[in-house]
Design a protein around this motif. Structure first.
Motif, PDB file in Angstrom:
ATOM      1  N   VAL A 142      59.476  28.981  68.443  1.00 21.27           N
ATOM      2  CA  VAL A 142      57.998  29.448  68.963  1.00 21.27           C
ATOM      3  C   VAL A 142      57.176  28.429  69.540  1.00 21.27           C
ATOM      4  N   ASP A 143      56.587  28.904  70.935  1.00 23.73           N
ATOM      5  CA  ASP A 143      56.074  27.856  71.551  1.00 23.73           C
ATOM      6  C   ASP A 143      54.366  27.834  71.258  1.00 23.73           C
ATOM      7  N   ASN A 144      54.116  29.136  70.678  1.00 26.08           N
ATOM      8  CA  ASN A 144      52.567  29.216  70.495  1.00 26.08           C
ATOM      9  C   ASN A 144      52.426  30.460  69.389  1.00 26.08           C
ATOM     10  N   ILE A 145      51.450  30.306  68.572  1.00 26.75           N
ATOM     11  CA  ILE A 145      50.938  31.218  67.737  1.00 26.75           C
ATOM     12  C   ILE A 145      49.623  31.276  68.048  1.00 26.75           C
ATOM     13  N   THR A 146      48.957  32.445  68.035  1.00 28.88           N
ATOM     14  CA  THR A 146      47.580  32.582  68.498  1.00 28.88           C
ATOM     15  C   THR A 146      47.196  33.903  67.444  1.00 28.88           C
ATOM     16  N   LEU A 147      45.779  33.591  66.975  1.00 30.46           N
ATOM     17  CA  LEU A 147      44.930  34.401  66.229  1.00 30.46           C
ATOM     18  C   LEU A 147      43.895  35.050  66.908  1.00 30.46           C
ATOM     19  N   TYR A 148      43.886  36.133  67.123  1.00 35.63           N
ATOM     20  CA  TYR A 148      42.499  36.955  67.416  1.00 35.63           C
ATOM     21  C   TYR A 148      42.120  37.862  66.431  1.00 35.63           C
ATOM     22  N   TYR A 149      40.430  37.916  66.470  1.00 34.12           N
ATOM     23  CA  TYR A 149      40.076  38.436  65.391  1.00 34.12           C
ATOM     24  C   TYR A 149      38.708  39.242  65.770  1.00 34.12           C
ATOM     25  N   GLY A 150      38.345  40.230  65.054  1.00 37.72           N
ATOM     26  CA  GLY A 150      36.924  40.832  65.190  1.00 37.72           C
ATOM     27  C   GLY A 150      36.903  42.132  66.337  1.00 37.72           C
ATOM     28  N   LYS A 151      35.839  42.832  66.497  1.00 37.76           N
ATOM     29  CA  LYS A 151      35.746  43.987  67.146  1.00 37.76           C
ATOM     30  C   LYS A 151      36.002  43.561  68.557  1.00 37.76           C
ATOM     31  N   ASP A 152      35.775  42.570  69.007  1.00 32.07           N
ATOM     32  CA  ASP A 152      36.039  42.071  70.376  1.00 32.07           C
ATOM     33  C   ASP A 152      37.477  41.156  70.513  1.00 32.07           C
ATOM     34  N   MET A 153      38.262  41.213  69.517  1.00 28.52           N
ATOM     35  CA  MET A 153      39.548  40.860  69.297  1.00 28.52           C
ATOM     36  C   MET A 153      39.742  39.415  70.182  1.00 28.52           C
ATOM     37  N   LYS A 154      38.695  38.626  69.813  1.00 26.60           N
ATOM     38  CA  LYS A 154      38.558  37.146  70.582  1.00 26.60           C
ATOM     39  C   LYS A 154      39.517  36.162  69.958  1.00 26.60           C
ATOM     40  N   ILE A 165      42.214  48.240  62.768  1.00 20.04           N
ATOM     41  CA  ILE A 165      42.602  46.923  63.169  1.00 20.04           C
ATOM     42  C   ILE A 165      41.683  45.655  63.110  1.00 20.04           C
ATOM     43  N   LYS A 166      41.930  44.661  62.367  1.00 26.60           N
ATOM     44  CA  LYS A 166      40.846  43.783  61.989  1.00 26.60           C
ATOM     45  C   LYS A 166      41.457  42.676  62.994  1.00 26.60           C
ATOM     46  N   GLY A 167      42.466  42.117  63.356  1.00 29.08           N
ATOM     47  CA  GLY A 167      42.909  41.023  64.070  1.00 29.08           C
ATOM     48  C   GLY A 167      44.350  41.144  64.459  1.00 29.08           C
ATOM     49  N   LEU A 168      44.843  40.003  65.287  1.00 27.55           N
ATOM     50  CA  LEU A 168      46.344  40.363  65.803  1.00 27.55           C
ATOM     51  C   LEU A 168      46.716  38.843  65.734  1.00 27.55           C
ATOM     52  N   VAL A 169      47.869  38.711  65.171  1.00 25.53           N
ATOM     53  CA  VAL A 169      48.718  37.313  65.250  1.00 25.53           C
ATOM     54  C   VAL A 169      49.734  37.399  66.194  1.00 25.53           C
ATOM     55  N   THR A 170      50.025  36.604  67.458  1.00 19.01           N
ATOM     56  CA  THR A 170      50.897  36.706  68.293  1.00 19.01           C
ATOM     57  C   THR A 170      51.778  35.281  67.941  1.00 19.01           C
ATOM     58  N   PHE A 171      53.195  35.670  68.042  1.00 19.48           N
ATOM     59  CA  PHE A 171      54.101  34.441  68.103  1.00 19.48           C
ATOM     60  C   PHE A 171      55.024  34.897  69.470  1.00 19.48           C
ATOM     61  N   ASN A 172      54.793  33.515  70.029  1.00 23.88           N
ATOM     62  CA  ASN A 172      55.139  33.673  71.597  1.00 23.88           C
ATOM     63  C   ASN A 172      56.014  32.650  71.946  1.00 23.88           C
ATOM     64  N   LYS A 173      57.330  33.087  72.820  1.00 20.23           N
ATOM     65  CA  LYS A 173      58.142  31.994  73.217  1.00 20.23           C
ATOM     66  C   LYS A 173      57.830  32.103  74.844  1.00 20.23           C
ATOM     67  N   LEU A 174      57.790  30.886  75.530  1.00 23.15           N
ATOM     68  CA  LEU A 174      57.061  30.805  76.878  1.00 23.15           C
ATOM     69  C   LEU A 174      58.431  30.571  77.611  1.00 23.15           C
ATOM     70  N   LYS A 175      59.520  30.176  77.068  1.00 26.36           N
ATOM     71  CA  LYS A 175      60.844  29.718  77.674  1.00 26.36           C
ATOM     72  C   LYS A 175      61.715  30.893  78.343  1.00 26.36           C
ATOM     73  N   GLU A 176      62.922  30.952  78.409  1.00 26.73           N
ATOM     74  CA  GLU A 176      63.789  32.032  78.492  1.00 26.73           C
ATOM     75  C   GLU A 176      63.651  32.915  77.612  1.00 26.73           C
ATOM     76  N   ALA A 177      63.754  34.234  77.815  1.00 27.37           N
ATOM     77  CA  ALA A 177      63.725  35.276  76.795  1.00 27.37           C
ATOM     78  C   ALA A 177      64.935  35.169  75.856  1.00 27.37           C
ATOM     79  N   SER A 178      64.794  35.345  74.744  1.00 32.62           N
ATOM     80  CA  SER A 178      65.886  35.391  73.621  1.00 32.62           C
ATOM     81  C   SER A 178      65.621  36.372  72.626  1.00 32.62           C
ATOM     82  N   GLN A 179      66.612  36.948  71.886  1.00 33.64           N
ATOM     83  CA  GLN A 179      66.434  38.076  70.970  1.00 33.64           C
ATOM     84  C   GLN A 179      66.168  37.339  69.579  1.00 33.64           C
ATOM     85  N   TRP A 180      65.005  37.879  69.039  1.00 33.89           N
ATOM     86  CA  TRP A 180      64.609  37.496  67.912  1.00 33.89           C
ATOM     87  C   TRP A 180      65.627  37.887  66.820  1.00 33.89           C
TER      88      TRP A 180
END
Length: 202
Positions: A86-98, A171-186
Motif C-alpha cells: 500500500v502506497d498511501n492511506i488517507t482518512l476523510y471525515y465530516g460533512k465536507d468529507m475533508k 456516512i461519517k468518514g472514509l478510509v482509502t488504501f491506495n496503490k499508485l504503481k501497477e494495478a494488482s489484485q487485492w
C-alpha cells in the motif's frame, strides 16, 4: 520465494515469445499462467501461511488498539505499507468529507472525498457493504466514469475504500488504501485487514 517463482514464470513466457527479450510480471496478464504453473499444494500452503500471519497480526493490533490506539494505527499503517504494498492511506471525515490525515506517498487533488455521497459511488459500493475493493479501474470505466476519473487524477491504480458510519445513509468518514504503481489484485486477507482497520478506527 514468490518473487523467484514469478521471475521463473516470466522466463518461460519470454522463451515462448522468442529469445532476446524480457517480460515484466503483470498481475492482470500473467496471474493465471503463474498460478497454473504452481503446484496446487504449494500455493495453498503459501496462502495459508500468509493468512495465519495476518490473523496473528490482527489479534495483536486489536489488543494494542484497546490500550494505545494511536500506536496501534501507526503500526498497522506501516504493516500494510510493507506487507501489502500500500502506497498511501488517507482518512476523510465530516460533512465536507475533508482529508484529515494521509500516510505514505502524497496524493495530489485529494482534499476531499465528496464523491462518496454520489449515486454513482453508492451503486458500485452496493447495499450492505462497508468496503469497495477495486483492483482494476478500467473494469469500472463504464459504470463509474467519474470515480475512475478521480482515481486517475490522483494517480491511483487500485484501491480499497471503507466508509465509517452506521450505513450508506449515515456516512461519517472514509478510509482509502491506495496503490499508485501497477494495478494488482487485492488478496482477500488484505481486504479483510482493511475492513478491520476501518471498523476499529470508527
Amino acid at each position: 520465494e514468490e518473487l523467484f517463482r514469478k521471475a521463473d514464470c516470466c522466463l518461460y513466457i519470454a522463451k515462448e515469445k522468442g529469445r532476446d527479450r524480457y517480460v515484466f510480471f503483470r498481475d492482470e496478464l500473467h496471474r493465471e499462467s503463474y498460478e497454473a504453473s504452481l503446484n496446487k499444494h504449494e500455493l495453498n500452503a503459501m496462502n495459508n501461511a500468509r493468512e495465519i500471519r495476518e490473523l496473528k497480526y490482527i489479534a495483536s493490533f486489536a489488543e494494542l488498539a484497546a490500550t494505545d490506539g494511536k500506536k496501534a494505527f501507526v503500526q498497522a499503517m506501516e504493516h500494510m505499507r510493507e506487507s501489502f504494498g500500500v502506497d498511501n492511506i488517507t482518512l476523510y471525515y465530516g460533512k465536507d468529507m475533508k482529508k484529515i490525515y494521509s500516510f505514505g506517498a502524497d496524493i495530489p487533488n485529494a482534499d476531499n472525498a465528496l464523491y462518496i455521497f454520489s449515486h454513482e459511488f453508492r451503486s458500485i459500493m452496493g447495499e450492505g457493504k462497508r468496503c469497495l475493493e477495486v483492483s482494476f479501474l478500467n473494469k469500472l470505466s463504464e459504470t463509474a466514469p467519474s470515480f475512475c476519473k478521480r482515481m486517475e487524477e490522483e494517480r491511483i491504480s487500485s484501491t480499497i475504500q471503507c466508509y465509517i458510519g452506521g450505513g450508506l445513509d449515515d456516512i461519517k468518514g472514509l478510509v482509502t488504501f491506495n496503490k499508485l504503481k501497477e494495478a494488482s489484485q487485492w488478496a482477500d486477507y488484505e481486504v479483510d485487514c482493511a475492513r478491520i482497520f476501518a471498523s476499529v478506527l470508527s
